[in-house]
Design a protein around this motif. Structure first.
Motif, PDB file in Angstrom:
ATOM      1  N   THR A 104      39.968  40.185  44.222  1.00 38.19           N
ATOM      2  CA  THR A 104      39.811  41.451  43.505  1.00 38.19           C
ATOM      3  C   THR A 104      39.942  42.631  44.462  1.00 38.19           C
ATOM      4  O   THR A 104      40.599  43.622  44.175  1.00 38.19           O
ATOM      5  CB  THR A 104      38.431  41.503  42.803  1.00 38.19           C
ATOM      6  OG1 THR A 104      38.281  40.324  42.010  1.00 38.19           O
ATOM      7  CG2 THR A 104      38.326  42.708  41.905  1.00 38.19           C
ATOM      8  N   TYR A 105      39.292  42.504  45.626  1.00 40.50           N
ATOM      9  CA  TYR A 105      39.397  43.506  46.681  1.00 40.50           C
ATOM     10  C   TYR A 105      39.964  42.803  47.910  1.00 40.50           C
ATOM     11  O   TYR A 105      39.271  42.040  48.571  1.00 40.50           O
ATOM     12  CB  TYR A 105      38.026  44.111  46.997  1.00 40.50           C
ATOM     13  CG  TYR A 105      37.416  44.829  45.817  1.00 40.50           C
ATOM     14  CD1 TYR A 105      37.795  46.137  45.525  1.00 40.50           C
ATOM     15  CD2 TYR A 105      36.486  44.200  44.998  1.00 40.50           C
ATOM     16  CE1 TYR A 105      37.246  46.800  44.444  1.00 40.50           C
ATOM     17  CE2 TYR A 105      35.942  44.864  43.916  1.00 40.50           C
ATOM     18  CZ  TYR A 105      36.323  46.159  43.635  1.00 40.50           C
ATOM     19  OH  TYR A 105      35.786  46.814  42.562  1.00 40.50           O
ATOM     20  N   PRO A 153      33.947  41.594  39.459  1.00 35.83           N
ATOM     21  CA  PRO A 153      33.566  42.663  38.536  1.00 35.83           C
ATOM     22  C   PRO A 153      32.097  42.581  38.094  1.00 35.83           C
ATOM     23  O   PRO A 153      31.486  43.588  37.763  1.00 35.83           O
ATOM     24  CB  PRO A 153      34.498  42.477  37.345  1.00 35.83           C
ATOM     25  CG  PRO A 153      35.317  41.278  37.613  1.00 35.83           C
ATOM     26  CD  PRO A 153      34.992  40.750  38.955  1.00 35.83           C
ATOM     27  N   LYS A 178      36.623  51.026  41.856  1.00 35.48           N
ATOM     28  CA  LYS A 178      37.028  50.049  40.834  1.00 35.48           C
ATOM     29  C   LYS A 178      38.192  49.219  41.373  1.00 35.48           C
ATOM     30  O   LYS A 178      38.924  49.667  42.257  1.00 35.48           O
ATOM     31  CB  LYS A 178      37.458  50.770  39.563  1.00 35.48           C
ATOM     32  CG  LYS A 178      36.334  51.557  38.915  1.00 35.48           C
ATOM     33  CD  LYS A 178      36.713  51.911  37.497  1.00 35.48           C
ATOM     34  CE  LYS A 178      35.624  52.697  36.827  1.00 35.48           C
ATOM     35  NZ  LYS A 178      34.367  52.038  36.720  1.00 35.48           N
ATOM     36  N   PRO A 179      38.393  47.997  40.885  1.00 39.52           N
ATOM     37  CA  PRO A 179      39.487  47.144  41.394  1.00 39.52           C
ATOM     38  C   PRO A 179      40.872  47.775  41.283  1.00 39.52           C
ATOM     39  O   PRO A 179      41.727  47.556  42.122  1.00 39.52           O
ATOM     40  CB  PRO A 179      39.401  45.897  40.509  1.00 39.52           C
ATOM     41  CG  PRO A 179      38.017  45.864  39.997  1.00 39.52           C
ATOM     42  CD  PRO A 179      37.579  47.294  39.897  1.00 39.52           C
ATOM     43  N   GLU A 180      41.078  48.576  40.282  1.00 39.21           N
ATOM     44  CA  GLU A 180      42.398  49.208  40.101  1.00 39.21           C
ATOM     45  C   GLU A 180      42.702  50.120  41.267  1.00 39.21           C
ATOM     46  O   GLU A 180      43.808  50.299  41.680  1.00 39.21           O
ATOM     47  CB  GLU A 180      42.476  50.011  38.795  1.00 39.21           C
ATOM     48  CG  GLU A 180      42.292  49.177  37.550  1.00 39.21           C
ATOM     49  CD  GLU A 180      40.850  48.858  37.212  1.00 39.21           C
ATOM     50  OE1 GLU A 180      39.949  49.684  37.434  1.00 39.21           O
ATOM     51  OE2 GLU A 180      40.604  47.751  36.738  1.00 39.21           O
TER      52      GLU A 180
END
Length: 180
Positions: A104-105, A153, A178-180
């Motif tokens: 995710t990151y 998340p 945030k992941p985005e």
């Protein structure tokens, strides 16, 4: 055999009478390098004299560059473990920079093993300090996380680390991005 060798870069594989690989080497000029083993000279070491006396056949692989020959040489030595190669017989391999794009990151770090896990690998680096310098530069320019904790998340926020405070990380562990 010596007359047939090309003058291009590559790897040479010396075999004994039984066909066993006894030495693997690399060269910028295959013909000149392999011939040097069989020239009579006072400067040849006893090891080289002994090696040359056991050589029965020589195979070679032409490469596009000396760097490609260096990597191929290391791989062949690890595969065949020849008697006369001492330096590269350890279990080490050249490092890669791994970017974990599947997380995710994402993170970036040095590794010596390439695993098919969806990560992006850059390398191999024959110069370990240069690989570390490259990674240090990447971490300065791109604030990728450096911690190894699992972050998803649903993970509750943690106390941010030192890298967050010195602006080397954007703080996904603290829930600041945030992941985005």
């Amino acid at each position: 055999i010596l007359a047939e060798l090309p003058i291009s870069p590559g790897v040479y594989i010396m075999r004994d009478e039984a066909g066993e690989v006894i030495y693997v080497g690399k060269a910028i000029n295959l013909r000149n390098r392999v011939r040097s083993y069989f020239r009579h000279s006072r400067t040849r070491s006893p090891k080289v004299v002994r090696l040359a006396s056991h050589v029965h056949n020589i195979d070679y692989i032409v490469t596009a560059s000396e760097l490609e020959a260096l990597v191929l040489e290391g791989n062949l030595i690890k595969e065949h473990r020849p008697h006369y190669n001492v330096r590269l017989r350890d279990d080490k391999s050249y490092p890669f920079i791994r970017v974990t794009v599947g997380e995710t990151y994402p993170r970036a770090f040095l590794t010596r093993r390439v695993v098919r896990d969806g990560s992006r690998y850059f390398g191999p680096y024959t110069d370990v300090p240069a690989a570390r310098d490259t990674l240090r530069l990447l971490k300065t320019v791109f604030p990728l996380r450096q911690c190894t904790m699992e972050i998803g998340p649903d993970t509750p926020p943690h106390r941010p680390c030192l890298n967050y405070h010195i602006k080397r990380c954007i703080g996904p562990c603290a829930g600041t991005v945030k992941p985005e």
